[in-house]
Design an enzyme around this catalytic site. Structure first.
Site, PDB file in Angstrom:
ATOM      1  N   ASP A 274       0.868  -1.168   0.000  1.00  0.00           N
ATOM      2  CA  ASP A 274       0.000   0.000   0.000  1.00  0.00           C
ATOM      3  C   ASP A 274       0.910   1.224   0.000  1.00  0.00           C
ATOM      4  O   ASP A 274       2.096   1.134   0.326  1.00  0.00           O
ATOM      5  CB  ASP A 274      -0.958  -0.008   1.212  1.00  0.00           C
ATOM      6  CG  ASP A 274      -2.149   0.923   0.970  1.00  0.00           C
ATOM      7  OD1 ASP A 274      -2.075   1.763   0.044  1.00  0.00           O
ATOM      8  OD2 ASP A 274      -3.157   0.821   1.705  1.00  0.00           O
TER       9      ASP A 274
HETATM   10  C1  BGC Z   1      -5.009   3.320   0.051  1.00  0.00           C
HETATM   11  C2  BGC Z   1      -5.027   2.340  -1.095  1.00  0.00           C
HETATM   12  C3  BGC Z   1      -4.871   3.102  -2.400  1.00  0.00           C
HETATM   13  C4  BGC Z   1      -3.585   3.891  -2.351  1.00  0.00           C
HETATM   14  C5  BGC Z   1      -3.301   4.677  -3.610  1.00  0.00           C
HETATM   15  C6  BGC Z   1      -3.816   4.241   0.009  1.00  0.00           C
HETATM   16  O1  BGC Z   1      -3.974   5.274   0.925  1.00  0.00           O
HETATM   17  O2  BGC Z   1      -5.041   2.610   1.282  1.00  0.00           O
HETATM   18  O3  BGC Z   1      -6.222   1.603  -1.087  1.00  0.00           O
HETATM   19  O4  BGC Z   1      -4.902   2.219  -3.477  1.00  0.00           O
HETATM   20  O5  BGC Z   1      -3.647   4.798  -1.269  1.00  0.00           O
HETATM   21  O6  BGC Z   1      -4.179   5.719  -3.763  1.00  0.00           O
END
Ligand code: BGC
Length: 716
Positions: A274
């Site tokens: 993530d």
């Molecule tokens: C989220 C993810 C997301 C990523 C990119 C993170 O804060 O938890 O689900 O895909 O950001 O935007």
């Protein structure tokens, strides 16, 4: 509508032609070879720098205003440059949980689908496939070759801010629906991803909390959902989550990544962190992380150094690269890369509306008030929740941009982070159109007394209420915010013929439920939401959806009356904390059954405008099947979702039922259908931690469908 079509036609010739791609004739371009073989042939040609280049992103890019946008980036959430000399294209990743995010950045359009929790309420794997294919198609049309949607964590915490982008509290329903969604998405030759692996079941403290859980509980709950989705779709990616699990960050957790995901589940794709969820170089690399996102703090020069020194064997780096390349070949993004073109909003809206019709749950219909008869209803009071102009959407990285700007604030362009965003699908417009003989008046609900006055003067009152949910924060309670309970109570007191339509990201409490005649749960219903709701309110569509989560009466009935950590002071670096999800195996409805608590509306619940009966229920332990007949005993065509639950023998130690199979059964009035469903042995098994394996416990099993029960036996 015609004007839009003309605009679209004009837009097409204005687009830049597809970039000519260099012709590369390496043996890996031979499509008759397997994706694994092709990946190995590429790796044999790669330098160390090229390998390192593939295992990290190029920074926050479009996500952080002011951050540089690398050349070749399509301005999505992530970007990995390609290796041109070998014919390997860049990976352009887009958030796309419920539709493609940030489309407005380049004046593009993205269809907002109903929330995935609503999709799960359809219990319809075909709708899930369609859902994924809409996203896949629009990603391609916008020039992306990878989705980072696919939330499959269990709805263990009903106040979790991201429940609208997850699916269910039940692992078999969640895994099946998100697995089918991924199949649909990847069928469009775009790479898919499921997330957040694992146990990112609340947003409060998501970066610092440590989930403490035993193996059996892990494997029979959230991990089972991941297992099913991996098996169904073989997604290109699995995104590991921010939190820790049993002491190790999920993105450097050898048990979760190497042992369970890659070895036991047979996951062949790659694990990406993530955004900002990588915490080390050697530990993460050795424990199974394959790609750092969105930057290169740990998997750039630091990883190169670790490979040079032998701390991380080059074979492990090759494995990371292999997983990425084999997925690119398997999903077709090398042989058939996306070409940017114009998204067809009409097609997307049509599909979104169809899915919304299957996702809206009829929870209460006292006295058969619904469906409304458009030829007889003289006046309707429509109240609250901006139902005059639009429907609500969920926030955070699942936010889709509304076409033409926000229906309430008129904000144009990329939506603001964590601000409620309203889509231009106006219930008032469609209700007026559907009931041309009725006077339909709108009141914004800000003043309950004024709303009650309008309701009193009308034959029927329809009150829209909402709960806005978004990534990064949980709801403090199940109660509706902004005094909306008082609004409903005031309207219902003025007119008992009150129908409540809920737009929420998950379960909410309903202290007013006994005083209203109708309740519809619409989730965030997407760009076709108002049309679908109108079709259900007036009976053009017979509702068939069922709750994929339990609706508790109040927070006090939940395993955790408060979200763990919700009172953490917003200090700069709050201390890490452990969360013991004490419900253990009893997630969702299993908790309510085992604890003898009566929910407001149970999992699997939902009404129809017709009635069904069940007969002839038989379970066969040897064949592992159940059979029964469903009959439509009412006057309207409708679809029954026949759900089959099983209670394991006492030796299993699970004194509660589990959903093991279901089927959507469409029936005309008077029609009946014989149904036989296969019971997957995994869904009947427990994880035996002593033997470190799944086990079918011998003994007497109880099966249930509708009001019927039947026993079957499984021997040693
Ligand atoms: C989220 C993810 C997301 C990523 C990119 C993170 O804060 O938890 O689900 O895909 O950001 O935007």
């Amino acid at each position: 509508m015609r004007l839009h079509k003309i605009a679209l036609l004009f837009a097409i010739p204005l687009l830049a032609p597809a970039q000519p791609r260099p012709k590369v004739n390496g043996p890996w371009m031979d499509k008759s070879l397997s994706p694994d073989r092709r990946a190995d042939l590429v790796i044999a040609q790669m330098t160390l720098d090229e390998k390192i280049q593939l295992v990290h992103g190029m920074g926050w890019g479009a996500l952080r205003p002011g951050a540089p946008i690398p050349p070749g980036s399509n301005e999505g959430a992530g970007f990995v440059p390609g290796i041109e000399r070998l014919g390997i294209p860049a990976i352009n990743l887009a958030d796309s949980a419920v539709g493609v995010r940030m489309a407005a950045l380049e004046s593009r359009y993205g269809t907002l689908l109903p929330s995935t929790i609503g999709l799960a309420a359809s219990f319809d794997p075909q709708a899930a496939f369609l859902y994924g294919s809409v996203i896949g198609r629009e990603l391609r049309e916008q020039g992306f070759n990878m989705s980072i949607g696919g939330g499959v964590d269990l709805i263990r915490e009903p106040r979790n801010g991201r429940n609208f982008e997850y699916a269910s509290e039940d692992p078999i329903l969640a895994g099946t629906m998100i697995g089918e969604l991924m199949k649909g998405l990847q069928s469009e030759r775009v790479m898919g991803d499921i997330k957040h692996y694992a146990f990112n079941d609340q947003e409060t403290g998501r970066n610092i909390l440590n989930v403490v859980m035993d193996k059996r509980t892990m494997l029979e709950t959230d991990l089972l959902a991941f297992q099913i989705a991996v098996k169904l779709a073989q997604p290109a990616g699995v995104m590991c989550s921010y939190n820790k699990v049993n002491g190790d960050y999920a993105c450097e957790n050898g048990y979760l990544l190497n042992q369970v995901l890659k070895k036991d589940f047979g996951f062949q794709g790659w694990v990406l962190s993530d955004w900002g969820g990588t915490h080390s170089t050697t530990k993460a690399a050795l424990n199974g992380l394959d790609q750092e996102m969105p930057g290169d703090r740990y998997f750039g020069p630091a990883l190169k150094k670790a490979v040079d020194s032998g701390e991380v064997p080059e074979a492990r780096l090759n494995d990371m690269v292999h997983r990425i390349l084999r997925s690119m070949f398997a999903c077709g993004v090398i042989d058939d890369p996306p070409v940017r073109t114009v998204v067809d909003p009409f097609r997307g809206r049509h599909d979104a509306e169809h899915i919304a019709e299957e996702s809206i749950v009829l929870l209460k219909n006292e006295g058969g008030l619904l469906p409304l008869d458009a030829s007889r209803v003289a006046s309707i009071a429509l109240i609250g929740s901006h139902a005059d102009v639009g429907v609500l959407s969920g926030g955070g990285s699942a936010q889709v941009d509304p076409p033409g700007g926000d229906a309430v604030t008129h904000h144009q362009g990329v939506s603001q982070w964590n601000h409620p965003v309203w889509f231009p699908s106006a219930p008032l417009k469609y209700i007026r159109k559907r009931a041309p003989l009725a006077t339909v008046e709108y009141d914004d609900g800000a003043d309950p007394a004024a709303a009650a006055k309008l309701a009193k003067a009308s034959q029927v009152a329809i009150v829209f209420v909402n709960q806005y949910m978004t990534e990064g924060r949980d709801a403090r309670t199940l109660s509706l915010p902004l005094n909306q309970d008082a609004l409903v109570a005031a309207v219902a007191a003025a007119n008992p013929r009150t129908i409540v339509v809920i737009e929420s990201g998950g379960p909410v409490s309903m202290p007013w439920v006994d005083s209203v005649q109708g309740v519809l749960e619409a989730w965030y219903p997407g760009i076709g939401g108002a049309q679908a709701l109108t079709a259900i309110l007036f009976g053009d569509v017979n509702p068939s959806a069922r709750l994929p989560v339990t609706f508790a009466r109040s927070d006090a009935d939940l395993p955790h009356p408060e979200v763990p950590g919700i009172d953490l002071k917003p200090v700069f670096r709050p201390p890490p904390f452990d969360v013991h999800y004490t419900e253990g195996l009893k997630v969702g409805y299993k908790w309510f059954e085992a604890e003898h608590k009566q929910p407001l509306f149970p999992f699997g619940y939902g009404l129809s405008y017709t009635t069904f009966t069940y007969s002839g229920f038989e379970a066969d332990g040897a064949a592992r099947t159940v059979s029964f007949t469903v009959k439509n005993t009412g006057k309207r065509a409708g679809t029954e979702i026949a759900e089959v639950y099983v209670m394991l023998p006492p030796a299993a130690g699970e004194p509660f039922k589990r959903l093991v199979a279901w089927e959507r059964v469409p029936l005309k009035p008077g029609e009946s259908k014989a149904v036989t469903l296969r019971l997957d042995p995994l869904y009947l098994s427990i994880f035996n931690a002593d033997k470190n394996g799944w086990e079918l416990v011998p003994g007497e099993y109880q099966a249930f469908t509708g009001p019927l029960a039947s026993a079957f036996h499984i021997s040693d």
